[in-house]
Design a protein around this motif. Structure first.
Motif, PDB file in Angstrom:
ATOM      1  N   PRO A  71       0.681  -0.927   0.012  1.00  0.00           N
ATOM      2  CA  PRO A  71      -0.138   0.193   0.403  1.00  0.00           C
ATOM      3  C   PRO A  71       0.962   1.133  -0.040  1.00  0.00           C
ATOM      4  N   TRP A  80       4.263  -3.212   7.148  1.00  0.00           N
ATOM      5  CA  TRP A  80       3.557  -4.294   6.749  1.00  0.00           C
ATOM      6  C   TRP A  80       3.761  -5.480   7.817  1.00  0.00           C
ATOM      7  N   VAL A 125       3.360   2.357   2.615  1.00  0.00           N
ATOM      8  CA  VAL A 125       3.893   1.087   3.730  1.00  0.00           C
ATOM      9  C   VAL A 125       5.164   0.327   2.998  1.00  0.00           C
ATOM     10  N   LEU A 135      -4.411   0.514   9.778  1.00  0.00           N
ATOM     11  CA  LEU A 135      -4.422  -0.339   8.577  1.00  0.00           C
ATOM     12  C   LEU A 135      -4.203  -1.906   9.354  1.00  0.00           C
ATOM     13  N   ASN A 194      -6.245   2.750   4.535  1.00  0.00           N
ATOM     14  CA  ASN A 194      -4.719   3.561   4.672  1.00  0.00           C
ATOM     15  C   ASN A 194      -4.916   5.043   4.982  1.00  0.00           C
TER      16      ASN A 194
END
Length: 262
Positions: free
Chosen positions: A12, A20, A15, A85, A110
């Motif tokens: 994303p 992550w 990120v 997230l 996000n």
């Protein structure tokens, strides 16, 4: 359960692989409350928020973690939306809210893309414990701050915490990194101020550390007016003494109170 991140091109916006892993970790969601027990910023920032803002109103907690602000503010009577997230973190928020008989809306999103919310959805937004600095890349951070401004009602308020680049002047072994970062900033390097570390067992985590002028410029760009800021000590999380004296270098970070232009 921990998963391996996808290829970099599928990550994303804002990120990287380490972030992550952080957001997909059940372990971090399970032990977050215990990890931060006794952290002075966790007590102080709640006091500063409650001192300045009272319900009723619509508040969005951006990067809510396991809901230390979301749960507390719901109990005070706020209409709370918790955004993160991390699905494991949001599951924990939900469990804590049910246990206390509270209503907290939870949204997995996000922070760079909050199209799930219409313009002007909230009266108050929180971005605490350097959440904004964890977003990777200057353009992604600008998108996130712009999205925050968009979902605030006219005159709506934002409370944001950020770390100061200059705190590394007082960290043994970090002065070389500080000098390199300042030189990179002079060259216009957009990644100047990105600090890599191992955080809560996750290797290669990065956080962006700000200069005071940089922070002010980014708020102006997003259409946010800084009404007040607290330069705070990096260990005690208390406002530093004599803030008029070189606070841009002496502060460990800032809690910034801003409003959206009407």
């Amino acid at each position: 359960m921990s998963q391996e991140p996808p290829p970099s091109w599928r990550l994303p916006t804002g990120v990287n692989a380490s972030l992550w892993r952080y957001t997909h970790s059940d372990r971090l969601a399970e032990d977050e409350d215990d990890y931060f027990v006794g952290n002075p910023l966790h007590d102080n920032d709640a006091y500063w928020i409650d001192e300045r803002f009272q319900p009723p109103g619509r508040v969005v907690d951006l990067g809510c973690g396991v809901g230390r602000h979301a749960i507390r503010m719901a109990a005070l009577g706020w209409d709370v939306t918790a955004v993160d997230l991390s699905v494991p973190m949001l599951r924990t928020v939900g469990a804590k809210a049910r246990e206390r008989g509270l209503t907290v809306d939870r949204v997995a999103a996000n922070l760079c893309d909050l199209r799930c919310f219409p313009d002007g959805s909230f009266d108050l937004a929180l971005s605490m414990f350097s959440t904004w600095g964890m977003i990777r890349g200057i353009e992604a951070r600008r998108r996130a701050l712009g999205e925050t401004a968009r979902i605030l009602a006219p005159g709506g308020r934002l409370v944001l915490h950020a770390h100061n680049l200059w705190l590394n002047l007082r960290v043994p072994g970090a002065r070389i990194w500080l000098a390199e970062s300042l030189l990179a900033a002079l060259r216009g390097d957009p990644d100047a101020g990105d600090r890599r570390m191992t955080y809560r067992g996750v290797n290669e985590m990065e956080v962006h550390l700000f200069r005071w002028g940089e922070l002010q410029a980014e708020f102006r760009r997003a259409g946010l007016v800084i009404d007040e800021f607290l330069p705070i000590h990096e260990r005690s999380a208390e406002p530093i003494r004599a803030p008029w004296l070189l606070q841009g270098i002496r502060a460990g970070g800032w809690v910034v109170f801003a409003r959206k232009r009407d």
